[in-house]
Design a protein around this motif. Structure first.
Motif, PDB file in Angstrom:
ATOM      1  N   ALA A   1     -72.377 -24.528  -4.851  1.00  0.00           N
ATOM      2  CA  ALA A   1     -70.942 -24.236  -4.931  1.00  0.00           C
ATOM      3  C   ALA A   1     -70.564 -23.313  -3.777  1.00  0.00           C
ATOM      4  O   ALA A   1     -71.042 -22.177  -3.691  1.00  0.00           O
ATOM      5  CB  ALA A   1     -70.609 -23.587  -6.267  1.00  0.00           C
ATOM      6  N   ILE A   2     -69.725 -23.806  -2.887  1.00  0.00           N
ATOM      7  CA  ILE A   2     -69.213 -23.040  -1.754  1.00  0.00           C
ATOM      8  C   ILE A   2     -67.741 -22.738  -2.015  1.00  0.00           C
ATOM      9  O   ILE A   2     -66.976 -23.623  -2.409  1.00  0.00           O
ATOM     10  CB  ILE A   2     -69.374 -23.828  -0.437  1.00  0.00           C
ATOM     11  N   SER A   3     -67.348 -21.492  -1.813  1.00  0.00           N
ATOM     12  CA  SER A   3     -65.972 -21.088  -2.071  1.00  0.00           C
ATOM     13  C   SER A   3     -64.981 -21.991  -1.340  1.00  0.00           C
ATOM     14  O   SER A   3     -65.227 -22.425  -0.207  1.00  0.00           O
ATOM     15  CB  SER A   3     -65.780 -19.637  -1.628  1.00  0.00           C
ATOM     16  N   VAL A   4     -63.866 -22.280  -1.975  1.00  0.00           N
ATOM     17  CA  VAL A   4     -62.871 -23.211  -1.442  1.00  0.00           C
ATOM     18  C   VAL A   4     -62.456 -22.849  -0.019  1.00  0.00           C
ATOM     19  O   VAL A   4     -62.345 -23.721   0.858  1.00  0.00           O
ATOM     20  CB  VAL A   4     -61.628 -23.248  -2.363  1.00  0.00           C
ATOM     21  N   TYR A   5     -62.243 -21.555   0.231  1.00  0.00           N
ATOM     22  CA  TYR A   5     -61.730 -21.175   1.561  1.00  0.00           C
ATOM     23  C   TYR A   5     -62.721 -21.492   2.668  1.00  0.00           C
ATOM     24  O   TYR A   5     -62.337 -21.614   3.837  1.00  0.00           O
ATOM     25  CB  TYR A   5     -61.375 -19.691   1.582  1.00  0.00           C
TER      26      TYR A   5
END
Length: 397
Positions: free
Chosen positions: A111-115
């Motif tokens: 999971a990579i942060s949206v930004y």
């Protein structure tokens, strides 16, 4: 950045416009692709400076020494530039077109942060800010300086004062129009511009953002202890993540969107982000096994133009190994075993922890016996000692 009158400025608004300066600037900002543009005076008292001092005094900034080193410049916007009189605060909506928390149910993916799933927003916003600042100077005179997150300017309190939104209980900015999904940029200027009214806080009794935090990083509403925040742990912290917090990371390998994603005001941010801010398909839910195999060159290629590249391959693979350890997937143990010989101690240590989570007691005991004495690094040796003893049952992911 101080603009120069010798540089050409794009003709964003017809010169003969009879609109007030603030209306012209707002129209020009929207034409450049900003979603919101508000104004505030910076001549008044600045209570955010006192809140920052309390945060630093409590040590809640962790290893982010740059925050304490620049505390005096953060105390007030005019400490950055004494001649400034007004601030223009701009925002770009980056609301995702997918559920950013869905990947948390796929433990073998990261999971990579949206930004950080698209191109680095700093460069995109800075270019637009410079264009707007040049245009403003040619149209109205004065001097301008632009800021995008990296300078010691407290942009969220500035945005709150300008009425872009309010700082929610998760300490991030919340907007009535865009929820918790806004990239911010600011222009300080010597011009005297009419200030917009602040937007009163509207979190009400909601505390969803506090309840969802996997590491209990909020001592109380409107306060953050960065030392427990997953974004800090996976991005800012250079060494090993504290053992007691690793299980709570889950498969979050760069940042954390949980407190942002559950904000009820996000329903007003349903518009998909523009193409330049859109997520890359390869970064939405990447395979942990593939990420664990990245060498430095491959890491740089995959994250070219991405903010992820700034933490470097070793810290990133450290995060991937914690996620592998939390996956509950014994098939991923071989990825961790291979990294026991990685040149970076922080990677080797994370590999030890992951194997302690995935291997059975007997298999791990045999591995520890054969490998521990070969390890030259004290921190990695400590990881071997702290790993589950052979008599303990294997913990799940």
């Amino acid at each position: 950045m101080t603009t120069s009158t010798s540089e050409p400025a794009e003709d964003l608004i017809p010169p003969e416009s009879e609109l007030r300066a603030e209306s012209q600037i707002r129209a020009a900002a929207l034409k450049l692709g900003f979603d919101t543009c508000r104004f505030t005076s910076i001549a008044d008292a600045w209570p955010a400076g006192a809140r920052l001092a309390e945060f630093l005094a409590a040590g809640r900034h962790g290893e982010m020494a740059w925050m304490s080193d620049t505390a005096a410049r953060r105390a007030h916007p005019r400490a950055m530039w004494a001649d400034a009189r007004s601030a223009i605060v701009l925002g770009i909506n980056y609301g995702p077109d997918h559920d950013p928390m869905a990947v948390l149910a796929e433990p073998t993916r990261g999971a990579i942060s949206v930004y950080a799933q698209g191109d680095d927003y700093h460069q995109l916003i800075k270019g637009r800010l410079k264009t707007l600042a040049h245009w403003m100077q040619h149209r109205f005179g004065g001097e301008m300086k632009v800021f995008v997150d990296t300078a010691p300017l407290l942009e969220k309190p500035l945005a709150e004062q300008a009425g872009v939104g309010w700082q929610g209980k998760h300490t991030n900015l919340v907007s009535r129009e865009f929820g918790s999904w806004l990239f911010l940029g600011s222009i300080l200027t010597t011009l005297e511009l009419a200030a917009d009214a602040p937007d009163p806080p509207s979190c009400g009794t909601c505390h969803a953002c506090l309840d969802v935090c996997p590491t209990n990083a909020f001592p109380q509403p409107f306060q953050l202890d960065a030392r427990r925040c997953i974004s800090y742990l996976t991005i800012e912290l250079k060494g090993p993540v504290p053992q007691e917090l690793r299980p709570a990371l889950g498969n979050r390998i760069y940042g954390c969107d949980d407190c942002l994603a559950v904000c009820p005001w996000n329903k007003f941010a349903s518009r998909a982000a523009e193409q330049k801010l859109a997520a890359r398909a390869a970064l939405r839910a990447p395979s942990l096994s593939e990420l664990a195999r990245l060498d430095d060159a491959q890491f740089r290629a995959l994250f070219a133009r991405s903010p992820v590249k700034r933490i470097g391959r070793d810290r990133f693979v450290r995060n991937v190994l914690y996620a592998i350890g939390n996956s509950g997937a014994p098939a991923l143990a071989e990825e961790a075993r291979r990294l026991l010989d990685d040149p970076a101690p922080v990677v080797r240590g994370a590999a030890v922890w992951a194997l302690g989570r995935l291997l059975g007691a007997q298999a791990f005991a045999a591995l520890r016996q054969s490998r521990r004495r070969q390890e030259p690094d004290r921190e990695v040796t400590a990881e071997w000692r702290a790993a589950p003893a052979p008599t303990e049952p294997r913990r799940g992911g």
